[in-house]
Design a protein around this motif. Structure first.
Motif, PDB file in Angstrom:
ATOM      1  N   GLN A 134       0.758  -1.194  -0.049  1.00 17.16           N
ATOM      2  CA  GLN A 134       0.114   0.053  -0.163  1.00 17.16           C
ATOM      3  C   GLN A 134       0.845   1.364  -0.006  1.00 17.16           C
ATOM      4  OE1 GLN A 134      -3.117  -0.563  -1.074  1.00 17.16           O
ATOM      5  NE2 GLN A 134      -4.068  -0.103   0.670  1.00 17.16           N
ATOM      6  N   VAL A 135       0.565   2.232  -1.069  1.00 23.07           N
ATOM      7  CA  VAL A 135       1.581   3.331  -1.134  1.00 23.07           C
ATOM      8  C   VAL A 135       0.947   4.543  -1.236  1.00 23.07           C
ATOM      9  CG1 VAL A 135       3.605   2.173  -2.156  1.00 23.07           C
ATOM     10  CG2 VAL A 135       1.718   3.140  -3.621  1.00 23.07           C
ATOM     11  N   ILE A 136       1.286   5.742  -0.884  1.00 22.51           N
ATOM     12  CA  ILE A 136       0.560   7.008  -0.876  1.00 22.51           C
ATOM     13  C   ILE A 136       1.542   7.760  -1.944  1.00 22.51           C
ATOM     14  CG2 ILE A 136       1.558   7.777   0.911  1.00 22.51           C
ATOM     15  CD1 ILE A 136      -1.043   9.469   1.666  1.00 22.51           C
ATOM     16  N   VAL A 137       0.842   8.572  -2.780  1.00 22.41           N
ATOM     17  CA  VAL A 137       1.575   9.295  -3.846  1.00 22.41           C
ATOM     18  C   VAL A 137       2.069  10.553  -3.349  1.00 22.41           C
ATOM     19  CG1 VAL A 137       1.437  10.291  -5.939  1.00 22.41           C
ATOM     20  CG2 VAL A 137       0.006   8.447  -5.733  1.00 22.41           C
ATOM     21  N   THR A 138       3.304  11.043  -3.213  1.00 27.62           N
ATOM     22  CA  THR A 138       3.981  12.211  -2.798  1.00 27.62           C
ATOM     23  C   THR A 138       4.039  13.668  -3.775  1.00 27.62           C
ATOM     24  OG1 THR A 138       6.002  11.462  -2.922  1.00 27.62           O
ATOM     25  CG2 THR A 138       5.090  10.874  -1.013  1.00 27.62           C
ATOM     26  N   ALA A 139       4.036  13.109  -5.145  1.00 22.75           N
ATOM     27  CA  ALA A 139       4.172  14.372  -6.167  1.00 22.75           C
ATOM     28  C   ALA A 139       3.439  14.097  -7.187  1.00 22.75           C
ATOM     29  CB  ALA A 139       5.753  14.225  -6.369  1.00 22.75           C
ATOM     30  N   GLY A 140       2.983  14.942  -8.069  1.00 23.11           N
ATOM     31  CA  GLY A 140       2.421  14.752  -9.365  1.00 23.11           C
ATOM     32  C   GLY A 140       0.793  15.042  -9.117  1.00 23.11           C
ATOM     33  N   LYS A 141       0.156  14.970 -10.297  1.00 23.87           N
ATOM     34  CA  LYS A 141      -1.224  15.268 -10.391  1.00 23.87           C
ATOM     35  C   LYS A 141      -2.142  14.183  -9.264  1.00 23.87           C
ATOM     36  CE  LYS A 141      -2.509  12.085 -13.843  1.00 23.87           C
ATOM     37  NZ  LYS A 141      -3.077  11.747 -15.335  1.00 23.87           N
ATOM     38  N   ASP A 142      -1.629  13.213  -8.716  1.00 23.09           N
ATOM     39  CA  ASP A 142      -2.603  12.160  -7.935  1.00 23.09           C
ATOM     40  C   ASP A 142      -2.071  12.423  -6.795  1.00 23.09           C
ATOM     41  OD1 ASP A 142      -4.238  11.617  -9.855  1.00 23.09           O
ATOM     42  OD2 ASP A 142      -2.885  10.015 -10.416  1.00 23.09           O
ATOM     43  N   LYS A 143      -1.227  13.494  -6.254  1.00 31.07           N
ATOM     44  CA  LYS A 143      -0.763  13.765  -4.891  1.00 31.07           C
ATOM     45  C   LYS A 143      -1.734  13.354  -3.724  1.00 31.07           C
ATOM     46  CE  LYS A 143       2.079  16.904  -1.996  1.00 31.07           C
ATOM     47  NZ  LYS A 143       2.665  18.254  -1.968  1.00 31.07           N
ATOM     48  N   GLY A 144      -1.335  12.631  -2.784  1.00 34.92           N
ATOM     49  CA  GLY A 144      -2.240  12.273  -1.589  1.00 34.92           C
ATOM     50  C   GLY A 144      -3.190  11.261  -1.698  1.00 34.92           C
ATOM     51  N   LYS A 145      -3.455  10.551  -3.070  1.00 34.23           N
ATOM     52  CA  LYS A 145      -4.010   9.512  -3.319  1.00 34.23           C
ATOM     53  C   LYS A 145      -3.363   8.102  -2.601  1.00 34.23           C
ATOM     54  CE  LYS A 145      -6.765  11.006  -7.126  1.00 34.23           C
ATOM     55  NZ  LYS A 145      -7.504  10.962  -8.230  1.00 34.23           N
ATOM     56  N   GLN A 146      -3.894   7.253  -2.396  1.00 34.27           N
ATOM     57  CA  GLN A 146      -3.087   5.966  -2.195  1.00 34.27           C
ATOM     58  C   GLN A 146      -3.863   4.896  -2.951  1.00 34.27           C
ATOM     59  OE1 GLN A 146      -3.989   5.924   2.177  1.00 34.27           O
ATOM     60  NE2 GLN A 146      -4.636   4.002   1.829  1.00 34.27           N
ATOM     61  N   GLY A 147      -3.097   3.773  -3.045  1.00 31.34           N
ATOM     62  CA  GLY A 147      -3.523   2.679  -3.725  1.00 31.34           C
ATOM     63  C   GLY A 147      -2.667   1.520  -3.466  1.00 31.34           C
ATOM     64  N   GLU A 148      -2.696   0.267  -4.332  1.00 28.78           N
ATOM     65  CA  GLU A 148      -2.120  -0.841  -4.064  1.00 28.78           C
ATOM     66  C   GLU A 148      -0.944  -0.911  -5.216  1.00 28.78           C
ATOM     67  OE1 GLU A 148      -2.223  -5.581  -3.821  1.00 28.78           O
ATOM     68  OE2 GLU A 148      -4.195  -4.317  -3.224  1.00 28.78           O
ATOM     69  N   VAL A 149       0.164  -1.478  -5.042  1.00 25.94           N
ATOM     70  CA  VAL A 149       1.033  -1.564  -6.171  1.00 25.94           C
ATOM     71  C   VAL A 149       0.648  -2.710  -6.939  1.00 25.94           C
ATOM     72  CG1 VAL A 149       3.727  -2.135  -6.846  1.00 25.94           C
ATOM     73  CG2 VAL A 149       3.035  -0.477  -5.011  1.00 25.94           C
ATOM     74  N   VAL A 150       0.461  -2.768  -8.223  1.00 22.35           N
ATOM     75  CA  VAL A 150       0.108  -3.700  -8.999  1.00 22.35           C
ATOM     76  C   VAL A 150       1.432  -4.504  -9.825  1.00 22.35           C
ATOM     77  CG1 VAL A 150      -1.022  -4.162 -11.239  1.00 22.35           C
ATOM     78  CG2 VAL A 150      -2.112  -2.538  -9.678  1.00 22.35           C
ATOM     79  N   ARG A 151       2.267  -3.758 -10.205  1.00 17.36           N
ATOM     80  CA  ARG A 151       3.566  -4.355 -10.600  1.00 17.36           C
ATOM     81  C   ARG A 151       4.705  -3.208 -10.696  1.00 17.36           C
ATOM     82  NH1 ARG A 151       0.886  -3.544 -15.631  1.00 17.36           N
ATOM     83  NH2 ARG A 151       2.165  -2.284 -16.993  1.00 17.36           N
ATOM     84  N   VAL A 152       5.914  -3.659 -10.486  1.00 20.94           N
ATOM     85  CA  VAL A 152       7.214  -2.889 -10.514  1.00 20.94           C
ATOM     86  C   VAL A 152       7.856  -3.041 -11.815  1.00 20.94           C
ATOM     87  CG1 VAL A 152       9.378  -2.565  -9.372  1.00 20.94           C
ATOM     88  CG2 VAL A 152       7.350  -3.156  -8.039  1.00 20.94           C
ATOM     89  N   VAL A 153       8.042  -1.909 -12.417  1.00 22.71           N
ATOM     90  CA  VAL A 153       8.767  -1.951 -13.919  1.00 22.71           C
ATOM     91  C   VAL A 153      10.258  -1.324 -13.475  1.00 22.71           C
ATOM     92  CG1 VAL A 153       8.665  -1.563 -16.161  1.00 22.71           C
ATOM     93  CG2 VAL A 153       6.484  -1.870 -14.915  1.00 22.71           C
ATOM     94  N   GLY A 154      11.282  -1.846 -13.190  1.00 20.50           N
ATOM     95  CA  GLY A 154      12.486  -0.966 -13.147  1.00 20.50           C
ATOM     96  C   GLY A 154      12.144  -0.161 -11.958  1.00 20.50           C
ATOM     97  N   ASP A 155      12.654   1.142 -12.270  1.00 21.66           N
ATOM     98  CA  ASP A 155      12.665   2.010 -11.080  1.00 21.66           C
ATOM     99  C   ASP A 155      11.224   2.747 -10.980  1.00 21.66           C
ATOM    100  OD1 ASP A 155      12.836   3.582 -13.462  1.00 21.66           O
ATOM    101  OD2 ASP A 155      14.313   4.883 -12.617  1.00 21.66           O
ATOM    102  N   LYS A 156      10.121   2.314 -11.978  1.00 22.13           N
ATOM    103  CA  LYS A 156       8.879   2.806 -11.767  1.00 22.13           C
ATOM    104  C   LYS A 156       8.120   1.678 -11.057  1.00 22.13           C
ATOM    105  CE  LYS A 156       9.817   5.828 -15.545  1.00 22.13           C
ATOM    106  NZ  LYS A 156       9.022   6.497 -16.719  1.00 22.13           N
ATOM    107  N   VAL A 157       6.893   2.240 -10.887  1.00 24.06           N
ATOM    108  CA  VAL A 157       5.683   1.310 -10.188  1.00 24.06           C
ATOM    109  C   VAL A 157       4.343   1.849 -10.873  1.00 24.06           C
ATOM    110  CG1 VAL A 157       6.810   0.886  -7.989  1.00 24.06           C
ATOM    111  CG2 VAL A 157       5.159   2.899  -8.210  1.00 24.06           C
ATOM    112  N   VAL A 158       3.448   0.839 -10.884  1.00 21.56           N
ATOM    113  CA  VAL A 158       2.050   0.872 -11.435  1.00 21.56           C
ATOM    114  C   VAL A 158       1.180   0.549 -10.276  1.00 21.56           C
ATOM    115  CG1 VAL A 158       0.293   0.176 -12.930  1.00 21.56           C
ATOM    116  CG2 VAL A 158       2.554   0.022 -13.787  1.00 21.56           C
ATOM    117  N   VAL A 159       0.280   1.475  -9.881  1.00 24.32           N
ATOM    118  CA  VAL A 159      -0.371   1.670  -8.755  1.00 24.32           C
ATOM    119  C   VAL A 159      -1.887   1.744  -9.253  1.00 24.32           C
ATOM    120  CG1 VAL A 159      -0.894   2.664  -6.424  1.00 24.32           C
ATOM    121  CG2 VAL A 159       1.323   3.104  -7.535  1.00 24.32           C
TER     122      VAL A 159
END
Length: 102
Positions: free
Chosen positions: A9-34
């Motif tokens: 479970q993660v919370i977004v700290t920057a960008g257009k969705d700042k403050g939203k939280q969700g579950e990590v679906v997959r990890v792609v290198g240094d990026k994550v899909v939430v």
């Protein structure tokens, strides 16, 4: 060792969705899909071989791992992640603020 893994479970700290939280679906290198975060519209052509209709499809795009923090349900906030090496050599992810295991 990755700080963020699939199913966290993660919370977004920057960008257009700042403050939203969700579950990590997959990890792609240094990026994550939430889940339900960073939704983009993708215009796709129909592909009859894959039985895929055409049109505008909404899906999650990857977000950089530095823009999300692991959510600590005890404090209700995003927390930094550290590692602790156990006696048998295994590594354990812990919250930096409290030191409790994830």
């Amino acid at each position: 060792m990755n700080r963020i893994k699939k199913g966290d479970q993660v919370i977004v700290t920057a960008g257009k969705d700042k403050g939203k939280q969700g579950e990590v679906v997959r990890v792609v290198g240094d990026k994550v899909v939430v889940s339900n975060i960073n939704i983009v519209k993708r215009h796709t052509k129909p592909n009859p071989q894959a039985n895929q209709p055409g049109g505008v499809i909404e899906r999650e795009a990857p977000i950089h791992a530095s823009n999300v923090m692991l959510f600590n349900p005890a404090s209700g906030k995003g927390e930094r992640v550290g590692t602790k090496v156990l006696e048998d050599g295994r590594r354990l992810r812990v919250f930096r603020s409290s030191g409790e295991a994830i």
